[in-house]
Design an enzyme around this catalytic site. Sequence first.
Site, PDB file in Angstrom:
ATOM      1  N   ASP A  61      -7.944  -3.347  -4.901  1.00  0.00           N
ATOM      2  CA  ASP A  61      -9.109  -2.850  -4.158  1.00  0.00           C
ATOM      3  C   ASP A  61      -8.907  -1.345  -4.013  1.00  0.00           C
ATOM      4  O   ASP A  61      -8.395  -0.861  -3.017  1.00  0.00           O
ATOM      5  CB  ASP A  61      -9.184  -3.547  -2.801  1.00  0.00           C
ATOM      6  CG  ASP A  61     -10.420  -3.168  -2.014  1.00  0.00           C
ATOM      7  OD1 ASP A  61     -11.230  -2.373  -2.515  1.00  0.00           O
ATOM      8  OD2 ASP A  61     -10.574  -3.660  -0.882  1.00  0.00           O
ATOM      9  N   ASP A  84       0.859  -1.178   0.000  1.00  0.00           N
ATOM     10  CA  ASP A  84       0.000   0.000   0.000  1.00  0.00           C
ATOM     11  C   ASP A  84       0.900   1.234   0.000  1.00  0.00           C
ATOM     12  O   ASP A  84       1.996   1.206   0.570  1.00  0.00           O
ATOM     13  CB  ASP A  84      -0.919   0.019   1.224  1.00  0.00           C
ATOM     14  CG  ASP A  84      -2.110   0.949   1.039  1.00  0.00           C
ATOM     15  OD1 ASP A  84      -3.212   0.457   0.728  1.00  0.00           O
ATOM     16  OD2 ASP A  84      -1.937   2.183   1.179  1.00  0.00           O
ATOM     17  N   CYS A 131     -15.546  -0.263  -3.154  1.00  0.00           N
ATOM     18  CA  CYS A 131     -16.725  -0.259  -2.292  1.00  0.00           C
ATOM     19  C   CYS A 131     -17.605   0.926  -2.704  1.00  0.00           C
ATOM     20  O   CYS A 131     -17.981   1.759  -1.892  1.00  0.00           O
ATOM     21  CB  CYS A 131     -16.341  -0.193  -0.813  1.00  0.00           C
ATOM     22  SG  CYS A 131     -15.261   1.169  -0.350  1.00  0.00           S
TER      23      CYS A 131
END
Length: 431
Positions: free
Chosen positions: A305, A262, A358
């Site tokens: 993601d 990340d 999301c």
Amino acid sequence: MRLGGRIAAAIEVIEDMDRRKRPVADALKDWGLSHRFAGSGDRSAIGNIVYDTLRRRRSLGFRMGQDDTSSVVFGAVLASGLDADALVAALDGDRHAPALPADGSLARFSAISLAEAPAAVQADVPDWLAGPLQDSLGDNWVTEAQAFSERPPLDMRVNTLKAAREDVLAELAPFDATPCEISPVGLRIAPIASDGRHPNVQVERGFQTGAFEIQDEGSQLAALLSGAKPGDTVLDACAGAGGKTLALAAMMKGQGVLHAYDTDRQRLAPIWDRLARAGAGNVEVHAPRASLGHLHGTLDLVVADAPCSGAGTWRRRPDAKWRLSAAQLERRVAEQAKVLAMAEAFVRPGGRLVYITCSLLAQENALQVQSFLQQFPEFEAEDAARIWQETLPDSGARYHPSAIGAGCGLTMTPQKTGTDGFFFASLTRRG
């Protein structure tokens, strides 16, 4: 605290959130720290009023006939099932209670039909989101959006590296946990009722020993659909705190290598403790400044993601939908394009790139993938509906399909899937 004090506190919290333009969770925490006389039951009840108000802020204002903070909070209390006469009686003589709304508002709340409101008000979203939501969810978009105004359940994923679902289910029986409807590794505790609160399952033995993690069922399903399997080489390109990393590690049964990366060191920080607790020994964590060049073109699966608007999390973070702007959405879309362009370099010929958000919004989802395929024609979209059927054969088509080239992506929603909102697409690099 009596009801009047709780209503006054909820008004104070929301006004603080609005004035300082801060997340509601921060405003609630600060209120609790500065009002230590309030017990845990009071804080839970106040939090429920605050979140219920934010989930339905526009429709409550419409039904009350005015949208100031005090009026919509009173509307949320009425919407919880307390009629106007009972509310007035409950506040009688309560010196901590705020002034009642203007004459007629309480009576109007019960008499007015929400069907008379504009679509965006019925859906409890800002006006500018009406078009994007209709484009993304179709003609039934108002009903879909209204499902985001309901209280969410508490979902957990059983860590199959350490436990079986039936064993964790037995441990959580005192909390009335049940198996999730779709995820074969999911457990669910029903949404909060009335002034209650969800149990703190993080103090339970199973959580402390890594037998289960808190994870929305939609996030679990996105991980399952990725198809990670034992022996694969995988990159979780936006690992964050490691929720999906842990799910992927369990799918891989400790075999193969799972790289977690990340760009945000702070977001990545919790992953170390979570990996140790879960017993995920095949995960290699890469610091934000680490070079991953040696992995280019070698990986079987890359999971992106991507950072997004969070529109799929409005049940849990209702304040986010009022802060979201068209400019912020545009910035997120640009960030996602950069993530995809970074992630594709790691996929070997014949390997797959899985894209997850999301979000509900097509700009971040199907349209984003279509733009990527134009830039990188060596990739092609798989049929995500087929992947769903193969992975979850008994669940039915509980998603919104989105055509992407010759394939399709899919969107999960509270209305369709009973989960938070998630988008999933799988892309294959031609060999």
